[in-house]
Design a protein around this motif. Structure first.
Motif, PDB file in Angstrom:
ATOM      1  N   ARG A 159       0.835  -1.209   0.000  1.00  0.00           N
ATOM      2  CA  ARG A 159       0.000   0.000   0.000  1.00  0.00           C
ATOM      3  C   ARG A 159       0.869   1.258   0.000  1.00  0.00           C
ATOM      4  O   ARG A 159       0.588   2.229  -0.708  1.00  0.00           O
ATOM      5  N   ALA A 160       1.918   1.234   0.823  1.00  0.00           N
ATOM      6  CA  ALA A 160       2.812   2.393   0.914  1.00  0.00           C
ATOM      7  C   ALA A 160       3.518   2.643  -0.421  1.00  0.00           C
ATOM      8  O   ALA A 160       3.640   3.797  -0.862  1.00  0.00           O
ATOM      9  N   TRP A 161       3.980   1.560  -1.077  1.00  0.00           N
ATOM     10  CA  TRP A 161       4.632   1.715  -2.373  1.00  0.00           C
ATOM     11  C   TRP A 161       3.639   2.258  -3.397  1.00  0.00           C
ATOM     12  O   TRP A 161       3.984   3.105  -4.229  1.00  0.00           O
ATOM     13  N   GLY A 162       2.402   1.779  -3.338  1.00  0.00           N
ATOM     14  CA  GLY A 162       1.395   2.267  -4.261  1.00  0.00           C
ATOM     15  C   GLY A 162       1.154   3.755  -4.111  1.00  0.00           C
ATOM     16  O   GLY A 162       1.068   4.494  -5.104  1.00  0.00           O
ATOM     17  N   GLU A 163       1.042   4.221  -2.869  1.00  0.00           N
ATOM     18  CA  GLU A 163       0.846   5.643  -2.621  1.00  0.00           C
ATOM     19  C   GLU A 163       2.026   6.456  -3.135  1.00  0.00           C
ATOM     20  O   GLU A 163       1.864   7.524  -3.720  1.00  0.00           O
ATOM     21  N   ARG A 164       3.206   5.933  -2.910  1.00  0.00           N
ATOM     22  CA  ARG A 164       4.414   6.648  -3.324  1.00  0.00           C
ATOM     23  C   ARG A 164       4.523   6.735  -4.847  1.00  0.00           C
ATOM     24  O   ARG A 164       4.976   7.756  -5.386  1.00  0.00           O
ATOM     25  N   LEU A 165       4.098   5.656  -5.533  1.00  0.00           N
ATOM     26  CA  LEU A 165       4.251   5.575  -6.980  1.00  0.00           C
ATOM     27  C   LEU A 165       3.018   6.058  -7.739  1.00  0.00           C
ATOM     28  O   LEU A 165       3.026   6.108  -8.967  1.00  0.00           O
ATOM     29  N   GLY A 166       1.959   6.398  -7.010  1.00  0.00           N
ATOM     30  CA  GLY A 166       0.744   6.845  -7.665  1.00  0.00           C
ATOM     31  C   GLY A 166      -0.054   5.726  -8.298  1.00  0.00           C
ATOM     32  O   GLY A 166      -0.735   5.933  -9.307  1.00  0.00           O
ATOM     33  N   VAL A 167       0.024   4.519  -7.712  1.00  0.00           N
ATOM     34  CA  VAL A 167      -0.693   3.355  -8.228  1.00  0.00           C
ATOM     35  C   VAL A 167      -1.811   2.991  -7.257  1.00  0.00           C
ATOM     36  O   VAL A 167      -1.607   2.950  -6.039  1.00  0.00           O
ATOM     37  N   ASP A 168      -2.995   2.719  -7.800  1.00  0.00           N
ATOM     38  CA  ASP A 168      -4.138   2.298  -6.991  1.00  0.00           C
ATOM     39  C   ASP A 168      -3.960   0.823  -6.629  1.00  0.00           C
ATOM     40  O   ASP A 168      -4.345  -0.059  -7.392  1.00  0.00           O
ATOM     41  N   VAL A 169      -3.343   0.558  -5.477  1.00  0.00           N
ATOM     42  CA  VAL A 169      -3.054  -0.808  -5.044  1.00  0.00           C
ATOM     43  C   VAL A 169      -4.161  -1.332  -4.141  1.00  0.00           C
ATOM     44  O   VAL A 169      -4.531  -0.691  -3.153  1.00  0.00           O
ATOM     45  N   ARG A 170      -4.671  -2.493  -4.495  1.00  0.00           N
ATOM     46  CA  ARG A 170      -5.669  -3.173  -3.683  1.00  0.00           C
ATOM     47  C   ARG A 170      -5.072  -4.489  -3.192  1.00  0.00           C
ATOM     48  O   ARG A 170      -4.376  -5.171  -3.947  1.00  0.00           O
ATOM     49  N   ILE A 171      -5.339  -4.816  -1.965  1.00  0.00           N
ATOM     50  CA  ILE A 171      -4.718  -5.977  -1.329  1.00  0.00           C
ATOM     51  C   ILE A 171      -5.697  -7.152  -1.277  1.00  0.00           C
ATOM     52  O   ILE A 171      -6.873  -6.988  -0.974  1.00  0.00           O
ATOM     53  N   ALA A 172      -5.171  -8.336  -1.584  1.00  0.00           N
ATOM     54  CA  ALA A 172      -5.952  -9.566  -1.487  1.00  0.00           C
ATOM     55  C   ALA A 172      -5.107 -10.626  -0.799  1.00  0.00           C
ATOM     56  O   ALA A 172      -3.871 -10.596  -0.865  1.00  0.00           O
ATOM     57  N   ASP A 173      -5.772 -11.551  -0.153  1.00  0.00           N
ATOM     58  CA  ASP A 173      -5.078 -12.615   0.565  1.00  0.00           C
ATOM     59  C   ASP A 173      -4.542 -13.660  -0.410  1.00  0.00           C
ATOM     60  O   ASP A 173      -5.176 -13.970  -1.416  1.00  0.00           O
ATOM     61  N   TRP A 174      -3.376 -14.214  -0.061  1.00  0.00           N
ATOM     62  CA  TRP A 174      -2.759 -15.224  -0.924  1.00  0.00           C
ATOM     63  C   TRP A 174      -3.674 -16.436  -1.127  1.00  0.00           C
ATOM     64  O   TRP A 174      -3.612 -17.092  -2.171  1.00  0.00           O
ATOM     65  N   ALA A 175      -4.530 -16.709  -0.174  1.00  0.00           N
ATOM     66  CA  ALA A 175      -5.455 -17.841  -0.301  1.00  0.00           C
ATOM     67  C   ALA A 175      -6.369 -17.685  -1.510  1.00  0.00           C
ATOM     68  O   ALA A 175      -6.900 -18.674  -2.036  1.00  0.00           O
ATOM     69  N   ASP A 176      -6.545 -16.461  -1.972  1.00  0.00           N
ATOM     70  CA  ASP A 176      -7.394 -16.189  -3.131  1.00  0.00           C
ATOM     71  C   ASP A 176      -6.582 -15.904  -4.389  1.00  0.00           C
ATOM     72  O   ASP A 176      -7.097 -15.303  -5.348  1.00  0.00           O
ATOM     73  N   ALA A 177      -5.334 -16.344  -4.415  1.00  0.00           N
ATOM     74  CA  ALA A 177      -4.427 -15.993  -5.512  1.00  0.00           C
ATOM     75  C   ALA A 177      -4.910 -16.480  -6.875  1.00  0.00           C
ATOM     76  O   ALA A 177      -4.541 -15.905  -7.911  1.00  0.00           O
ATOM     77  N   ALA A 178      -5.729 -17.533  -6.903  1.00  0.00           N
ATOM     78  CA  ALA A 178      -6.235 -18.014  -8.190  1.00  0.00           C
ATOM     79  C   ALA A 178      -7.028 -16.932  -8.914  1.00  0.00           C
ATOM     80  O   ALA A 178      -7.099 -16.915 -10.151  1.00  0.00           O
ATOM     81  N   GLU A 179      -7.620 -15.994  -8.160  1.00  0.00           N
ATOM     82  CA  GLU A 179      -8.379 -14.907  -8.771  1.00  0.00           C
ATOM     83  C   GLU A 179      -7.478 -13.994  -9.604  1.00  0.00           C
ATOM     84  O   GLU A 179      -7.933 -13.361 -10.561  1.00  0.00           O
ATOM     85  N   ALA A 180      -6.201 -13.932  -9.231  1.00  0.00           N
ATOM     86  CA  ALA A 180      -5.258 -13.078  -9.959  1.00  0.00           C
ATOM     87  C   ALA A 180      -5.141 -13.483 -11.421  1.00  0.00           C
ATOM     88  O   ALA A 180      -4.871 -12.644 -12.288  1.00  0.00           O
ATOM     89  N   LEU A 181      -5.345 -14.752 -11.704  1.00  0.00           N
ATOM     90  CA  LEU A 181      -5.094 -15.277 -13.038  1.00  0.00           C
ATOM     91  C   LEU A 181      -6.080 -14.775 -14.084  1.00  0.00           C
ATOM     92  O   LEU A 181      -5.895 -14.997 -15.271  1.00  0.00           O
ATOM     93  N   HIS A 182      -7.122 -14.070 -13.649  1.00  0.00           N
ATOM     94  CA  HIS A 182      -8.107 -13.514 -14.575  1.00  0.00           C
ATOM     95  C   HIS A 182      -7.790 -12.065 -14.955  1.00  0.00           C
ATOM     96  O   HIS A 182      -8.518 -11.470 -15.759  1.00  0.00           O
ATOM     97  N   ALA A 183      -6.729 -11.507 -14.409  1.00  0.00           N
ATOM     98  CA  ALA A 183      -6.353 -10.127 -14.729  1.00  0.00           C
ATOM     99  C   ALA A 183      -5.757 -10.052 -16.141  1.00  0.00           C
ATOM    100  O   ALA A 183      -5.188 -11.028 -16.644  1.00  0.00           O
ATOM    101  N   PRO A 184      -5.860  -8.897 -16.808  1.00  0.00           N
ATOM    102  CA  PRO A 184      -5.258  -8.744 -18.139  1.00  0.00           C
ATOM    103  C   PRO A 184      -3.747  -8.946 -18.136  1.00  0.00           C
ATOM    104  O   PRO A 184      -3.176  -9.395 -19.128  1.00  0.00           O
TER     105      PRO A 184
END
Length: 275
Positions: A159-184
């Motif tokens: 979150r801190a890196w996102g704020e510093r870099l101007g990126v909208d960072v959203r956090i998800a638990d590793w247990a749900d990592a399979a959801e990441a695979l649907h991102a572009p």
């Protein structure tokens, strides 16, 4: 003679000498050498102070990317944005300037595969490489970036890196990592084996996977991704593109030989005598 080297600990596995030496040979820089030195944080100041005028540049890997900063005369905006230096150019007057070629290297590797802009992205992991990935995404991602992490401490860092870099960072638990695979665009920054269990969840029509590992390669996740026709960017792509920028900065040559360096890396990873 002009000298350059990669520093880190451990360092025996580094492919940097293979890539840089291949570039020197192709560019006709017969008076240049590139070596590797096992140097930890405690030994780094002494090593830097011992360099003479023959030295032109250094590549830095873990755990030295942050430790080198107080020993430098200047740091580029790119390196400052993630507080990590992987490249030091040593001027003839003794000035030491730090840069980070990992970030533009990531962008160049993605562009080589046709990824210019994405509406959203996912990052697997939250270590040092993930911060560079965020910095790269700041340039090419127009929407949110979801980081899949294992701990609340890592979540806070991202979150801190996102704020510093101007990126909208959203956090998800590793247990749900399979959801990441649907991102572009999915950027996997985790150690070997960490994403193996996700391979079974790869969708039928995935976006682009950027797996920063180059050994072992392909990873289980990358193998499955490729099998269903998903675009794939690998760790060697990143390594070569960032090394191209290092060679150009250290030698002053306008264009380092990307194809030659990649071929040398592929031979090395295949276990041929060139390594």
């Amino acid at each position: 003679m002009r000298r350059a080297a990669v520093l880190g600990s451990p360092i025996a596995h580094s492919l940097s000498p293979v890539l840089h030496r291949a570039a020197y040979a192709d560019l006709g820089l017969d008076h240049w050498s590139y070596d590797r030195f096992d140097v930890d944080e405690a030994a780094l100041p002494g090593f830097i102070e011992g360099l003479d005028a023959s030295w032109a540049g250094l590549s830095l890997t873990m755990p030295l990317k942050r430790a080198i900063i107080p020993l430098l005369d200047g740091v580029s905006d790119t390196a400052a944005s993630v507080e990590a230096v992987n490249t030091v150019v040593l001027a003839e007057d003794g000035r030491r300037t730090g840069d980070n070629t990992d970030i533009p290297g990531m962008i160049a590797a993605l562009r080589e595969r046709g990824v210019e802009k994405v509406e959203s992205a996912a990052i697997l992991g939250a270590g040092a490489t993930a911060s560079s990935a965020l910095a790269a995404l700041a340039e090419i991602c127009t929407g949110p970036v979801t980081a899949f992490v294992r701990s609340s401490a890592r979540a806070g860092e991202m979150r801190a890196w996102g704020e510093r870099l101007g990126v909208d960072v959203r956090i998800a638990d590793w247990a749900d990592a399979a959801e990441a695979l649907h991102a572009p665009l999915v950027i996997a920054t985790t150690p070997a084996g960490t994403t193996d269990a996700l391979a079974a969840a790869v969708p039928d029509r995935p976006g682009t996977l950027f797996d920063v590992l180059y050994e072992p390669w392909p990873t289980v996740l990358a193998t499955r991704w490729s099998a269903v026709g998903g675009p794939l960017v690998g760790g060697l792509d990143l390594l070569v593109h960032q090394a191209v920028l290092q060679v150009e900065q250290m030698t002053g040559c306008a264009a380092a030989p990307l194809a030659v360096m990649r071929a040398a890396g592929e031979r090395a990873l295949a276990g041929r005598p060139e390594y």
